[in-house]
Design a protein around this motif. Structure first.
Motif, PDB file in Angstrom:
ATOM      1  N   ALA A 109       0.827  -1.214   0.000  1.00 46.88           N
ATOM      2  CA  ALA A 109       0.000   0.000   0.000  1.00 46.88           C
ATOM      3  C   ALA A 109       0.854   1.254   0.000  1.00 46.88           C
ATOM      4  O   ALA A 109       0.599   2.202  -0.748  1.00 46.88           O
ATOM      5  N   SER A 167      -0.065   0.543 -11.544  1.00 46.86           N
ATOM      6  CA  SER A 167      -0.577   1.221 -10.360  1.00 46.86           C
ATOM      7  C   SER A 167      -0.663   2.726 -10.621  1.00 46.86           C
ATOM      8  O   SER A 167       0.287   3.322 -11.145  1.00 46.86           O
ATOM      9  N   GLU A 204      -2.122  -1.099  -7.143  1.00 44.15           N
ATOM     10  CA  GLU A 204      -2.589  -0.136  -6.135  1.00 44.15           C
ATOM     11  C   GLU A 204      -3.027   1.149  -6.833  1.00 44.15           C
ATOM     12  O   GLU A 204      -2.638   1.441  -7.958  1.00 44.15           O
ATOM     13  N   HIS A 267      -7.068  -4.299  -3.527  1.00 44.74           N
ATOM     14  CA  HIS A 267      -7.022  -3.353  -2.417  1.00 44.74           C
ATOM     15  C   HIS A 267      -7.791  -2.096  -2.818  1.00 44.74           C
ATOM     16  O   HIS A 267      -7.807  -1.725  -3.995  1.00 44.74           O
TER      17      HIS A 267
END
Length: 376
Positions: A109, A167, A204, A267
């Motif tokens: 994260a 990401s 992410e 996530h």
């Protein structure tokens, strides 16, 4: 390798414990060479870095940290655009390696370093995607973020880049309506990534909601209205707007659609508070930190704001989730005195793109001069 952070007390430790990831909104090669970024990880709970064209333009204009690389680039007679990519991706790659412990400790994260797509492409979907892919390949670090602006043309680019396994830091979000569109672009992109066979746990994203600029624009309009009622509302827009964005986040990531993605390993796209340096000296210099504490958010701060928070920030726990009604009431009051919030966010988006274009041109000009000097 230095530890990610020590268990030191103080406001930054409290902020981190409250669920706010502390990122630094700055990067330069001197900070990397001297271990300054590592020190911030160790001493001030910094677990990520954001960059933008303005930050790189400033870094290139000061000091001699880039002279050797620009001399080599000049010897190779590369184009200015290629030189800029080489210089900026070098710094981002280095910073990503420094931040790797934070990445590992957070299950991917945090420990992220953002680099922005050429802002001249902000209204060009196809070439934004192509540039995002190129930057992802050039940085070649799984803890990088590619920044794509949340323009109307940027939204499908966000989806396509996520679908390719990249990401993404979505930047320049000002309105709740556009934030909803960003969440939709994220969900669609992750669904496509799943269809394409990507490991969703490795992808992410953050949604960068700009804060202080909202107050700057609204307060200017309130001052022009000039009534006592209007003046009493100064400084009320940005925090209310951000708090309602978090409410929208809770809705988007509480849906069955999201739960299906989460079950597949995805996530959530975390809200990121950007532009958190206070521009009006009439306001406390930590207000966009202490008034926007909520679980699972990122606050990326200029170093001055980071230092101010460390010195005298008063962390009061969650200051967001219980305040949605008051936040909506604050925006309603602004509308009642004549503030057109739709126009405010349109102006801010256009200005944001324009400012980054200006900074990018400044960066290109700086590199061009250095290349010319290196070739001499």
């Amino acid at each position: 390798m230095m530890a990610v952070t020590e268990n030191k007390g103080g406001p930054l430790a409290e902020l981190s414990a409250a669920g706010v990831a502390i990122w630094l909104d700055d990067l330069d090669r001197g900070r990397l060479r001297t271990g300054g970024l590592e020190a911030l990880m160790h001493d001030k709970h910094v677990v990520g870095v954001t960059t933008n064209p303005t930050i790189f333009a400033k870094a290139l204009e000061h000091g001699d940290e880039y002279d050797e690389q620009t001399r080599d680039l000049a010897s190779r007679k590369v184009s200015i655009d290629e030189a800029v990519r080489s210089i900026t991706t070098y710094d981002v790659r280095w910073a990503a390696d420094v931040l790797r412990p934070a990445y590992d400790a957070s299950n991917g994260a945090d420990g992220r370093v953002s680099i922005e797509v050429d802002p001249r492409l902000a209204r060009d979907t196809k070439n934004t995607v192509a540039e995002a892919k190129a930057l992802w390949w050039l940085v070649d670090r799984e803890n990088a973020f590619i920044k794509i602006p949340a323009t109307l043309e940027g939204l499908p680019a966000i989806t396509e880049a996520l679908a390719a396994g990249i990401s993404i830091n979505v930047t320049l979000i000002f309105s709740l309506e556009r934030y909803d569109a960003v969440a939709e672009a994220f969900l669609t992109g992750m669904e496509k990534a799943k269809e394409n066979g990507h490991d969703l746990s490795k992808i992410e994203s953050v949604a960068s909601f700009f804060v202080s600029r909202v107050d700057t624009e609204v307060d200017k309009r309130l001052d022009k209205i000039g009534s006592d009622e209007a003046k009493a509302l100064r400084g009320s827009a940005a925090i209310a707007n951000a708090r309602l964005a978090y409410q929208h986040y809770e809705k988007a990531f509480g849906s069955d659609r999201w739960k299906a993605l989460a079950a597949a390993g995805a996530h959530p796209q975390r809200p990121l508070w950007a532009s958190t340096g206070v521009k009006d000296p009439a306001f406390p210099d930590t207000r966009y930190v202490v008034e926007l504490v909520a679980p699972g958010v990122v606050n990326t701060m200029p170093e001055a704001t980071l230092d101010a928070t460390a010195d005298h920030g008063e962390i009061k726990g969650d200051t967001v989730t219980g305040g949605y009604e008051d936040a909506q009431a604050a925006l309603d009051k602004l509308t009642a005195v004549g503030i057109d919030l739709d126009d405010v966010v349109k102006v801010l988006e256009d200005e944001g793109v324009d400012k980054f274009e200006v900074s990018w041109k400044q960066l290109l000009e700086t590199v061009e001069k250095q290349l010319a000097g290196g070739a001499a």
